[in-house]
Structure formats: structure tokens, C-alpha cells
Design a protein around this motif. Structure first.
Motif, PDB file in Angstrom:
ATOM      1  N   LEU A  89      33.793  59.915  23.956  1.00 54.30           N
ATOM      2  CA  LEU A  89      34.572  59.676  25.162  1.00 54.30           C
ATOM      3  C   LEU A  89      35.804  60.574  25.226  1.00 54.30           C
ATOM      4  O   LEU A  89      36.194  61.046  26.304  1.00 54.30           O
ATOM      5  N   ILE A  90      36.395  60.816  24.069  1.00 49.20           N
ATOM      6  CA  ILE A  90      37.575  61.694  24.040  1.00 49.20           C
ATOM      7  C   ILE A  90      37.197  63.118  24.433  1.00 49.20           C
ATOM      8  O   ILE A  90      37.922  63.789  25.193  1.00 49.20           O
ATOM      9  N   ILE A  91      36.027  63.635  23.913  1.00 47.24           N
ATOM     10  CA  ILE A  91      35.570  64.980  24.282  1.00 47.24           C
ATOM     11  C   ILE A  91      35.356  65.074  25.785  1.00 47.24           C
ATOM     12  O   ILE A  91      35.804  66.033  26.450  1.00 47.24           O
ATOM     13  N   ILE A  92      34.649  64.051  26.324  1.00 43.32           N
ATOM     14  CA  ILE A  92      34.410  64.033  27.772  1.00 43.32           C
ATOM     15  C   ILE A  92      35.729  63.971  28.525  1.00 43.32           C
ATOM     16  O   ILE A  92      35.929  64.680  29.534  1.00 43.32           O
ATOM     17  N   ALA A  93      36.594  63.149  28.033  1.00 41.37           N
ATOM     18  CA  ALA A  93      37.889  62.998  28.702  1.00 41.37           C
ATOM     19  C   ALA A  93      38.669  64.304  28.675  1.00 41.37           C
ATOM     20  O   ALA A  93      39.324  64.680  29.661  1.00 41.37           O
ATOM     21  N   ILE A  94      38.598  65.018  27.549  1.00 40.21           N
ATOM     22  CA  ILE A  94      39.315  66.304  27.445  1.00 40.21           C
ATOM     23  C   ILE A  94      38.762  67.296  28.460  1.00 40.21           C
ATOM     24  O   ILE A  94      39.524  68.010  29.138  1.00 40.21           O
ATOM     25  N   TYR A  95      37.429  67.316  28.565  1.00 34.63           N
ATOM     26  CA  TYR A  95      36.798  68.246  29.520  1.00 34.63           C
ATOM     27  C   TYR A  95      37.219  67.901  30.951  1.00 34.63           C
ATOM     28  O   TYR A  95      37.606  68.787  31.729  1.00 34.63           O
ATOM     29  N   VAL A  96      37.099  66.628  31.295  1.00 35.74           N
ATOM     30  CA  VAL A  96      37.469  66.202  32.650  1.00 35.74           C
ATOM     31  C   VAL A  96      38.937  66.462  32.916  1.00 35.74           C
ATOM     32  O   VAL A  96      39.327  66.985  33.979  1.00 35.74           O
ATOM     33  N   VAL A  97      39.753  66.128  31.960  1.00 36.31           N
ATOM     34  CA  VAL A  97      41.198  66.282  32.141  1.00 36.31           C
ATOM     35  C   VAL A  97      41.582  67.740  32.269  1.00 36.31           C
ATOM     36  O   VAL A  97      42.446  68.118  33.088  1.00 36.31           O
ATOM     37  N   SER A  98      40.934  68.609  31.453  1.00 34.36           N
ATOM     38  CA  SER A  98      41.263  70.039  31.535  1.00 34.36           C
ATOM     39  C   SER A  98      40.939  70.607  32.915  1.00 34.36           C
ATOM     40  O   SER A  98      41.722  71.396  33.477  1.00 34.36           O
ATOM     41  N   ASN A  99      39.757  70.203  33.472  1.00 33.87           N
ATOM     42  CA  ASN A  99      39.402  70.660  34.823  1.00 33.87           C
ATOM     43  C   ASN A  99      40.388  70.144  35.864  1.00 33.87           C
ATOM     44  O   ASN A  99      40.803  70.872  36.782  1.00 33.87           O
ATOM     45  N   ARG A 100      40.744  68.876  35.704  1.00 33.56           N
ATOM     46  CA  ARG A 100      41.686  68.306  36.652  1.00 33.56           C
ATOM     47  C   ARG A 100      43.061  68.965  36.526  1.00 33.56           C
ATOM     48  O   ARG A 100      43.770  69.131  37.519  1.00 33.56           O
TER      49      ARG A 100
ATOM     50  N   ILE B 169      47.111  72.467  38.674  1.00 27.58           N
ATOM     51  CA  ILE B 169      48.029  73.612  38.599  1.00 27.58           C
ATOM     52  C   ILE B 169      47.992  74.401  39.905  1.00 27.58           C
ATOM     53  O   ILE B 169      49.034  74.818  40.446  1.00 27.58           O
ATOM     54  N   ARG B 170      46.741  74.592  40.398  1.00 29.55           N
ATOM     55  CA  ARG B 170      46.615  75.337  41.668  1.00 29.55           C
ATOM     56  C   ARG B 170      47.317  74.584  42.810  1.00 29.55           C
ATOM     57  O   ARG B 170      48.026  75.194  43.629  1.00 29.55           O
ATOM     58  N   LYS B 171      47.066  73.291  42.869  1.00 28.37           N
ATOM     59  CA  LYS B 171      47.725  72.502  43.897  1.00 28.37           C
ATOM     60  C   LYS B 171      49.239  72.542  43.737  1.00 28.37           C
ATOM     61  O   LYS B 171      49.989  72.627  44.714  1.00 28.37           O
ATOM     62  N   ASN B 172      49.655  72.482  42.482  1.00 27.27           N
ATOM     63  CA  ASN B 172      51.093  72.459  42.220  1.00 27.27           C
ATOM     64  C   ASN B 172      51.762  73.753  42.670  1.00 27.27           C
ATOM     65  O   ASN B 172      52.890  73.744  43.184  1.00 27.27           O
ATOM     66  N   LYS B 173      51.062  74.898  42.494  1.00 23.19           N
ATOM     67  CA  LYS B 173      51.620  76.177  42.943  1.00 23.19           C
ATOM     68  C   LYS B 173      51.800  76.186  44.460  1.00 23.19           C
ATOM     69  O   LYS B 173      52.813  76.655  44.982  1.00 23.19           O
ATOM     70  N   TYR B 174      50.784  75.673  45.159  1.00 27.40           N
ATOM     71  CA  TYR B 174      50.852  75.610  46.633  1.00 27.40           C
ATOM     72  C   TYR B 174      52.012  74.714  47.075  1.00 27.40           C
ATOM     73  O   TYR B 174      52.849  75.087  47.911  1.00 27.40           O
ATOM     74  N   TYR B 175      52.025  73.496  46.445  1.00 28.64           N
ATOM     75  CA  TYR B 175      53.086  72.556  46.804  1.00 28.64           C
ATOM     76  C   TYR B 175      54.450  73.051  46.368  1.00 28.64           C
ATOM     77  O   TYR B 175      55.468  72.718  46.978  1.00 28.64           O
TER      78      TYR B 175
ATOM     79  N   THR C   9      55.459  76.153  46.469  1.00 29.32           N
ATOM     80  CA  THR C   9      55.941  77.080  47.496  1.00 29.32           C
ATOM     81  C   THR C   9      56.512  76.317  48.686  1.00 29.32           C
ATOM     82  O   THR C   9      57.598  76.634  49.212  1.00 29.32           O
ATOM     83  N   ILE C  10      55.747  75.306  49.121  1.00 26.76           N
ATOM     84  CA  ILE C  10      56.217  74.482  50.237  1.00 26.76           C
ATOM     85  C   ILE C  10      57.519  73.782  49.879  1.00 26.76           C
ATOM     86  O   ILE C  10      58.455  73.704  50.683  1.00 26.76           O
ATOM     87  N   GLU C  11      57.583  73.305  48.632  1.00 25.05           N
ATOM     88  CA  GLU C  11      58.781  72.595  48.203  1.00 25.05           C
ATOM     89  C   GLU C  11      59.983  73.508  48.157  1.00 25.05           C
ATOM     90  O   GLU C  11      61.101  73.115  48.518  1.00 25.05           O
ATOM     91  N   GLN C  12      59.764  74.752  47.686  1.00 18.04           N
ATOM     92  CA  GLN C  12      60.877  75.692  47.640  1.00 18.04           C
ATOM     93  C   GLN C  12      61.404  75.974  49.054  1.00 18.04           C
ATOM     94  O   GLN C  12      62.614  76.082  49.265  1.00 18.04           O
ATOM     95  N   ARG C  13      60.439  76.124  50.020  1.00 14.63           N
ATOM     96  CA  ARG C  13      60.847  76.334  51.421  1.00 14.63           C
ATOM     97  C   ARG C  13      61.643  75.147  51.943  1.00 14.63           C
ATOM     98  O   ARG C  13      62.672  75.299  52.593  1.00 14.63           O
ATOM     99  N   ARG C  14      61.144  73.958  51.633  1.00 13.25           N
ATOM    100  CA  ARG C  14      61.847  72.748  52.062  1.00 13.25           C
ATOM    101  C   ARG C  14      63.236  72.668  51.449  1.00 13.25           C
ATOM    102  O   ARG C  14      64.219  72.319  52.125  1.00 13.25           O
TER     103      ARG C  14
END
Length: 956
Positions: free
Chosen positions: A752-763, A768-774, A776-781
């Protein structure tokens, strides 16, 4: 001398002092312990007794089979719930039992619980409908014989054969490995190879029941009948055994008996308990209800593996400690607390709290009780032989006893005891309730001479040497010197400690003719030349490994008896050496008389010890196997849902595994040690849960809760009443882990830990991608918020500057107002002065003046009046004040509509922080008027005395 050496000497002495076990004493009674049915939770009657190889005792009881392990009782009923009348224990551990229409055996199952297997099922019920009671069970020639009245059922190699009675069986017996049956028609029959053979000349007993047969010699058999008495079968003939024992049986009927060590016979009776006789029929002991048994009808008797006697009674069970060097004279002999004893002119005299009692010393103690010496009914502290007289130290005085009477009262004061005075032949000193008195031995006996003056304290602990009289009182001693005429104490010195090392003084005693002072087991003698106490290293070394003693007596055999912690011990003198013996006296612990150690040694076989409930007789020549090491058993191991019984001769239990949910475990302990059960103690250790062994305790149960998973080993050991410890008994078990800590669970956790690591790494990558987008928006705000904030701050700053300008302007206006008011006040003052001048001018008599002067005065007056009337500065002032404070006056009027114009003016002046004097001048009133106006204004504004008026106005 350490404890191990003591036990070695005990063992050596008991093994080689005499050459036989189990000496039954004819002096006093053995210790008897009764077990009532509410203790063993069974029926009243107990018909048969047996003991297995582990020491557990079994009783054939009306309610089933009883088992006793020394700590607890267990009951095993028959399937048909009938009475168990007999039992037989085989070496295999099987317990064969017989009851009504039922017989079989109990043996431990895989959990150690005795499980019953019926053998009566092999009986053909079509041929034999009623089996009847099984009365006797025998194990002989690899076969088990169950005997009923009609037939015998013989079980061998898994098969059951039936032996039919010629007429009717009574009972059966095993003698010298031969099996005998009594038939009511054929007499006594011997069973051999499946057949019955009649013994010659035994039919004469057909009209009575035989309850016992025992071999007294290779060709001599004792036959015990119910009503006809005792008979001897020898050389094919039967004859009555005309002895004291036979007389007892004829009178009280007998239900059999048992042999003790091939030397003594126990005979059970129906009406009067038991007797123990030797092989000559001489009665050694008689124990009945008056002497401690709870019931006089004895159904069976049994000798256990320690040579002690068990009795199955018509109501209850009794344990008789025959294998003991001690017997007792207690309530059944009319004795209570004993303080001293002595043998005098063929009688044993005993001083008790109720008086002095006596018994013939050369007669048997079996039946007779002690008799009270007439005239001694009171507390008796001592009884001594002085000269040829027996003197009793009694609460009524010093009494002379002869036979069963007090013949003379020497002194009426209460006395504790007497001692001989050295260097004064025929003189004695006695300790009485008022101090000490002098007595003289004359031709007419002991006579009172005088009370010793100068000291009125007394004690039973005192000694005399050639120089001094020594008295122990509390924890101190007194060194006193008697005057030459013995009339008074010429010197008295109190001593509270012998050395600076020890403060109190434990005991005062005379040993080998010398006086010793004991403190903390260190013994000191007194040096008169140096006037000091010095230690006797040799005597001290004898008590090095002995607990701190509180009393010490030397007996007539030079043995040293000592008391400690309510217990007793003795240093027996053998070949000028002392052997420390403690173990036998553990049964007396707690029963010794406090501060009155009473040991009367007549010889090595007759030692009397005073107790709180009677007199103990100790025979140091009687062998006792008390030094044997006891056995400890873990009798049961319980956990929720199951119980495992151990110590039932079952196979060794495999390692036990229990569920984690059942990690609440309970152990019970036992030891087949039946002597002094109240002093048997257990100690245990559960590894690795317990770091060390527990303290010794007589509690035989231990529980553990919430044990973690793992391997455990329970160890238990027992210490018997003599202080001897057993080897540890062990039980290993495992607590399984809970499912969430199981090995498989951990594998699942890993996956379960291996599966969790895989899922968590993808998430995380998506995050990270979402955070970069947000981001930029946050910096503008944040930039816009910052810009807006700067603008707001700029606006606030401008407002603040404007406010500061207004405040500054307001301050200037107020300053100008103040200046204007001051100027106005100056004008007011000027007008006031001018008005004063006008009044002064009016006072001038113008008629007296010349015309020129009169004209000038008139002109001056007009000009002044014109100046005063034309001055409008005050009105300008009022107008200016109202314009400046218009908002204040408006708010004040709205909040308080009833306020008058003049009060509005006053409020304005107060707001301008004008003084009372200034207000009075402006309002053209007195200062008192100002204060009254202020008061009225406060009242209209609703202010209390503590509120500041000006502050309130400024807040509007």
C-alpha cells in the motif's frame, strides 16, 4: 552460620538421630485441620482418598470426585450425578472411580481438564440391568477390579470381564499384592487367575462386615470388622485380637483403617473418631470431636506421601499432621495461655492465665485433661521448684503447691518469679508488683523476710551475679547493689545503651553461669574492674546469621532457645558445638506468648513450649521430612474463552498461542504441601514483562492485562512454612499480534505504501503544475492589491494632512478665541472701572464747586458714560463664541433639550477651560453663583459626583 548450613545440619540431624520415619507420639495431640463442605463445595460424606504422583489429593465424595492441590478445590461429577464411593489412582495418572450403576476413569484431556471415560458401557444391560454401588477398586496384575455386592468387573487390555459372587460380596481388600473378597456364605476368598479360592476357617466372620485387612507380619493378617472387633488370621485360624484397640472397636464400631510406616495402625470408628495403635494393639493416640475433629464418624483414612494422615468423615475432611515432632495440649486439655511449666513429684504443672493446672507425668495423656490446682484461679506467671517446694508466682501472691492444692501462701503480693541470691545460701529474691522481696529457705519451707527498699519498679527479666542485681525494664537495664543485710538497694544506676553503636538493649540472660546483655544480636559482658561492657565475640558469632532476637533462654541441656519476630529457634548443643534449628518451629509462629519465652526441657524427647493457646510438646528425636524441597505448579492458565489445567499428570503442554484479543491472562499456583498451609508462599516472574521476582505472598492467583504480542515465560516458585524454596515451574506462551500488527499486515502495508507513493508522486507533479499557474495569478493579484493599498495609503495620508491642517487651524482659532476673550475681559474690567468712576463722580457735591469745575466734572462724566455705552466688544465676543462653538451648542441642545440659553453659555465657557473667576466676570455674577450654576448644569446633564463636567462636555 548461614541459612544453607542450617538446613544441612537439620537434614543431617534428622537423618541420623534415629533410624525410622513417622514416629507417632503418645504425648499430646497432633495438629488437626478440618475442611468443611463450604470450603470444598461438595457433599458431606467422603468415602475414599488417593494421591497422584504430583501430590494432588482426590476424594470420593457424595457429589463426585474432588481434587485438592493445596490451593484450590475442583469437583468432577459422574455422568449420572451419583455418589462416588471409591477411587484408585494408577501410575499412568488415570483416576478410576466407582459409583451407583457407574464406573470408569478420569484422565486429563489436551487442556489438562479431567475428562471422564465410562467403562460401565461395556456391561451388557440386557443381562445385568443394575450394577449397584461400586464399593472397592483394586489395581493388581495389570488389571483394574471394580467390586460391587453382586459381582466384580475386571478391566484389562480394553476388555471387561465379570466375576460373579458365590453368594454376595461384602467388601474386598489387597494384602501383600493379593486380592481378597468377603462372601457372606463362603467367607474370605482369594482371587487368583480369574478364580476364587476360599481361605480356611474364615466363615466364622460371615455374620459381620469386614472393613479392613492388613498384614502385620508375613503370615499374620489383621482383620477389622464393623461390630465384632479385631481379629488375627494366622496359620489358617482366626482369633480375637484381645487388646486395648479391640476394646475400642467393639465399643465404637470400625470402618477400616490404614497402616503408618508398617509400625502403627489407624482405626476408623463410627462413634468416636480414630485411634492410632502400635502392632501390639496399644493405643498411642485418640482423636475425636472433643480433640479437634469436626465429626466423630470416620469413613476412610489415608497416609499421604509426607506420612501425614487424611480422614474422610461423614461430614467433611480432616488433615492430621502426624509427621511432626510437635503435639499440642490445647482447649481439649483445659489449657489456655501458658507462661511456664515444670515436672514435680510425678506431675506436670502448667502456669496459665487462668491458674495452675497439672497432669500426671507418668500416665498416658490420651484421655485425661489437666486439672486446676485449687486456690490458684488467677493469672499465674511462673511455677518453680525452690528447695523441695513447688512455688507459684501468682496474681494472688507467692503460693506453695502440693498435689492439687495450695498449701501455703508465703506473701499476698502478686509475683512474677524468683531467683537465688549468690553468696547468700538459702536466700532468694522475688519480683513482685511493688518491686522486689527477700525470701529465706528454712526447715519449714520458703518464708518471706522483707521488701527491698529503694526501688519500686518490677519485671520478670532480672538476674544476679556476685556483685550486682541486674534488671531489664523496657529497653534499659538497671545495675543495682543489694545492701549486706538485703534490706535495700545501696546503689541504682540506669543504663540506656551498652555502646555508642546501639541504643536499646534487647534482652538480659544468664548463659553458662554468666550474665549477658544482648542488643541487635551482639552479646556483652560486664567488667566490674573497668566498669564497662565488652563484647563476647564467640557468642555473637553464633547469632550472626540469625534475625534480631528479643528473648533468649538456656535450658537444662545447655541449648539456647531464642525468639524473634513472634517465631522460635534453638541452638542445639551437640559435642560442644551448636546446631541452629529453625524449620520445625515455623508452625509455632505467631502463637508464642509475647515477652514470656517459656521452654521447659526435661530431656531431648520431652520439651514443652508455652503458647497463647496451650502447650506444645516437642520431641527433638522424632524424624521429620520437613526438609524436603517442595514442588511448585502452575495449576491453571486462563484467558478469555479458554482455560488450561496443568499438573494433572498429562503430557507436557506444547507452547500455547493466544489471540491478541485474549491478552488478559490469569494464572493459579499450587503446591502439594499441606502442612501449615497458611504459611506457604509463592513468588512469580513473567518474562520479559517483569524485571524481577515478585515478593513472597500466600496469594496463589496472578492476572496480567493488555499484554503486548510476543513470547512470554511464566515462572513460579513456592516457599514452604520452613523457608525452603522449590525449583521454578515454567509455562511458555505466545501472544499473537493484532491483525494490524501481523506479518501479513506489514506486507500489505508495504504494498500500500508503494502504491501510495506512486499515486502521491503523480498528484504532486500535477499539483506543481497547478501551483505554478495559480502562483502567476496570485502574484498578479498581490500586485494589484499592493497597488490599491498604496493608493489607499496615499489617500489616507492626504486625509491625515488635511486633518492636521484643520486641527492646527482649530488650535489657532481657539488661541484667537482665548485672546479675544482676554481682550473682552479687559474691556469688561475697563467698563467696570469707568462705572466706578461714574459712581464716584456722582458722589461729588457739585454744588460746592465753582462753575468752571462743575462744568469740567459734568463734561468728564458724560464722556465716560458715552464711552461705556458705546463699547460693543462684549456683544461681539458673545457672537463670536456662538459662531465658533455653534456645532457644540447644537449637539448639546439636541441631546439635552431642556437646557437654558444661560446654561449653554456656561457650557461654552467651561469648554473653553475658563476659570470660575473669569466666568463670574463675563456672566456678571458672583463666584458662588458660578458654582451654583455648575451644580444645576451637572444635575440637568445627569452627572454623578465622580464624573468630570468639563471632560463630559468635551466628549459631546
Amino acid at each position: 552460620m548461614n541459612l544453607k548450613k542450617s538446613y544441612f545440619y537439620i537434614t543431617f540431624f534428622t537423618l541420623f538421630s534415629i533410624t525410622f520415619f513417622g514416629q507417632v507420639k503418645n504425648t499430646g495431640l497432633p495438629d488437626v485441620r478440618n475442611y468443611k463442605r463450604n470450603e470444598y463445595k461438595g457433599g458431606t460424606q467422603n468415602w475414599n482418598i488417593g494421591q497422584d504422583s504430583n501430590g494432588n489429593l482426590y476424594f470420593a465424595n457424595n457429589n463426585g470426585l474432588l481434587q485438592f492441590d493445596g490451593s484450590s478445590w475442583r469437583k468432577y461429577p459422574l455422568p449420572n450425578l451419583t455418589s462416588v464411593r471409591c477411587l484408585k489412582i494408577e501410575q499412568s495418572g488415570k483416576v478410576y472411580v466407582g459409583g451407583y450403576n457407574e464406573f470408569g476413569y478420569f484422565e486429563p484431556n489436551e487442556k489438562g481438564i479431567l475428562s471422564y471415560t465410562s467403562l460401565s458401557k461395556y456391561v451388557d444391560k440386557n443381562k445385568i440391568k443394575i450394577i449397584d454401588f461400586i464399593w472397592k477398586i483394586h489395581s493388581i496384575d495389570n488389571q483394574i477390579v471394580f467390586q460391587s455386592f453382586a459381582r466384580a468387573y475386571i478391566f484389562k487390555n480394553g476388555k471387561l470381564t465379570i466375576l460373579k459372587a458365590p453368594k454376595r460380596f461384602q467388601f474386598s481388600f489387597t494384602v501383600n499384592n493379593k486380592l481378597y473378597f468377603q462372601d457372606i456364605e463362603k467367607g474370605i476368598l482369594e482371587y487368583h487367575n480369574g478364580k476364587l479360592y476360599a481361605l480356611p476357617n474364615t466363615t466364622s466372620l460371615n455374620n459381620t462386615e469386614i472393613w479392613g485387612m492388613y498384614a502385620l507380619a508375613p503370615n499374620k493378617t489383621l482383620i477389622i470388622t464393623l461390630e465384632k472387633g479385631l481379629f488375627i488370621y494366622e496359620n489358617n485360624t482366626i482369633k480375637p485380637w484381645n487388646t486395648d484397640a479391640n476394646t475400642f472397636v467393639k465399643k465404637n464400631n470400625s470402618l477400616g483403617g490404614v497402616i503408618i510406616n508398617n509400625k502403627f495402625i489407624v482405626l476408623n470408628s463410627v462413634l468416636d473418631g480414630i485411634i492410632i495403635c502400635d502392632f501390639n494393639g496399644k493405643i498411642i493416640q485418640h482423636i475425636n470431636r472433643k480433640k479437634g475433629l469436626q465429626n466423630n464418624t470416620v469413613l476412610t483414612s489415608f497416609i499421604d506421601n509426607k506420612n501425614n494422615l487424611w480422614l474422610g468423615l461423614d461430614n467433611g475432611i480432616a488433615y492430621v499432621n502426624e509427621n511432626s515432632p510437635f503435639t499440642y495440649f490445647g482447649f481439649s486439655y483445659n489449657l489456655s495461655t501458658v507462661y511456664a511449666s515444670v515436672v514435680y513429684q510425678g506431675n506436670l504443672y502448667v502456669a496459665t492465665n487462668q491458674g495452675v493446672f497439672y497432669h500426671a507425668w507418668n500416665n498416658s495423656f490420651k484421655e485425661d485433661v489437666f486439672k486446676l490446682v485449687e486456690g490458684t484461679t488467677a493469672q499465674s506467671w511462673n511455677v518453680q521448684i525452690i528447695g523441695n517446694e513447688l512455688v507459684c508466682s501468682n496474681n494472688r501472691g507467692a503460693l506453695v503447691i502440693n498435689g492439687g492444692h495450695v498449701t501455703r501462701i508465703i506473701d499476698s503480693k502478686g509475683y512474677f518469679g524468683f531467683k537465688k541470691i549468690p553468696n547468700h545460701p538459702d536466700y532468694f529474691i522475688g519480683s513482685n508488683y511493688d518491686g522486689f522481696a527477700i525470701f529465706q529457705k528454712t526447715a519449714n519451707g520458703l518464708v518471706f523476710k522483707n521488701q527491698v527498699a529503694g526501688f519500686d519498679k518490677s519485671s520478670n527479666s532480672f538476674e544476679l551475679d556476685n556483685s550486682y542485681f541486674w534488671l531489664k525494664k523496657d529497653e534499659s537495664i538497671y545495675k543495682m547493689a543489694l545492701s549486706d543485710d538485703l534490706s535495700h538497694f545501696s546503689s541504682i544506676k540506669k543504663i540506656d545503651q551498652l555502646t555508642s553503636k546501639f541504643r536499646s538493649i534487647g534482652s538480659l540472660q544468664k548463659i553458662r553461669g554468666r550474665i549477658y546483655f544482648q542488643t541487635h544480636n551482639h552479646f556483652y559482658k560486664y567488667s566490674e574492674e573497668q566498669d564497662l561492657f565488652y563484647e563476647d565475640k564467640n557468642l555473637t558469632s553464633l547469632f550472626k546469621s540469625i534475625p534480631i532476637i528479643n528473648a533468649l533462654n538456656e535450658d537444662s541441656q545447655s541449648n539456647l532457645w531464642y525468639a524473634y519476630d513472634e517465631s522460635l529457634g534453638v541452638l542445639m548443643k551437640r559435642n560442644n558445638k551448636y546446631i541452629n534449628i529453625v524449620a520445625p518451629f515455623s508452625s509455632l509462629t505467631g502463637n508464642l506468648v509475647s515477652n514470656y519465652l517459656s521452654v521447659n526441657t526435661i530431656d531431648s524427647k520431652n520439651i514443652f513450649i508455652g503458647l497463647t493457646d496451650g502447650l506444645a510438646h516437642y520431641d527433638s528425636a522424632v524424624q521429620n521430612n520437613f526438609v524436603t524441597k517442595p514442588k511448585a505448579f502452575i495449576r491453571s492458565f486462563s484467558f478469555p474463552g479458554d482455560t488450561i489445567i496443568l499438573g494433572n499428570n498429562q503430557k507436557k503442554t506444547e507452547k500455547i498461542s493466544i489471540r491478541y484479543a485474549a491478552n488478559h491472562v490469569r494464572f493459579t499456583f499450587s503446591s502439594p504441601t499441606y502442612e501449615n498451609l497458611e504459611n506457604v508462599e509463592f513468588s512469580y516472574q513473567l518474562k520479559p514483562f517483569d524485571d524481577k521476582w515478585s515478593n513472597w505472598s500466600n496469594i496463589s492467583i496472578k492476572e496480567y492485562t493488555n499484554l503486548r504480542e510476543g513470547d512470554y515465560t511464566m515462572n513460579v516458585k513456592v516457599r514452604n512454612s520452613y523457608g525452603i524454596q522449590s525449583d521454578p515451574s515454567t509455562l511458555s506462551f505466545t501472544v499473537s499480534p493484532p491483525w494490524y500488527r501481523h506479518f501479513l499486515a506489514f506486507i500489505c502495508y508495504f504494498v500500500l505504501i508503494i502504491i501510495a507513493i506512486y499515486v502521491v508522486s503523480n498528484r504532486i507533479k500535477m499539483k506543481i503544475r497547478k501551483n505554478k499557474y495559480y502562483e502567476t495569478i496570485e502574484q498578479r493579484r498581490l500586485y494589484l492589491e499592493k497597488e490599491s493599498k498604496i493608493r489607499q495609503e496615499q489617500y489616507d495620508l492626504e486625509k491625515e494632512i488635511e486633518k492636521l491642517k484643520n486641527d492646527k487651524l482649530q488650535i489657532k482659532i481657539l488661541a484667537k478665541d482665548k485672546e479675544l476673550v482676554n481682550n473682552s475681559l479687559q474691556v469688561v474690567k475697563k467698563n467696570k472701572i469707568l462705572n466706578g468712576i461714574i459712581h464716584k463722580l456722582k458722589e461729588i457735591d457739585v454744588e460746592a464747586l465753582d462753575d468752571s469745575t462743575k462744568f469740567q466734572v459734568s463734561k468728564l462724566n458724560k464722556s465716560i458714560v458715552k464711552e461705556v455705552n458705546t463699547d460693543k466688544s462684549w456683544k461681539d465676543l458673545e457672537k463670536h463664541i456662538k459662531n465658533v462653538h455653534f456645532e457644540f451648542l447644537k449637539r448639546l441642545k439636541e441631546k439635552y433639550p431642556t437646557i437654558s440659553p444661560r446654561e449653554l453659555d456656561l457650557s461654552t465657557y467651561l469648554l473653553m477651560n475658563m476659570s470660575t473667576k473669569e466666568i463670574a466676570e463675563i456672566m456678571n455674577i458672583s463666584t458662588g453663583g458660578v458654582e451654583l450654576a455648575r451644580y444645576r448644569l451637572r444635575k440637568k446633564l445627569g452627572l454623578n459626583k465622580k464624573e468630570n463636567l468639563i471632560g463630559f462636555l468635551m466628549s459631546i
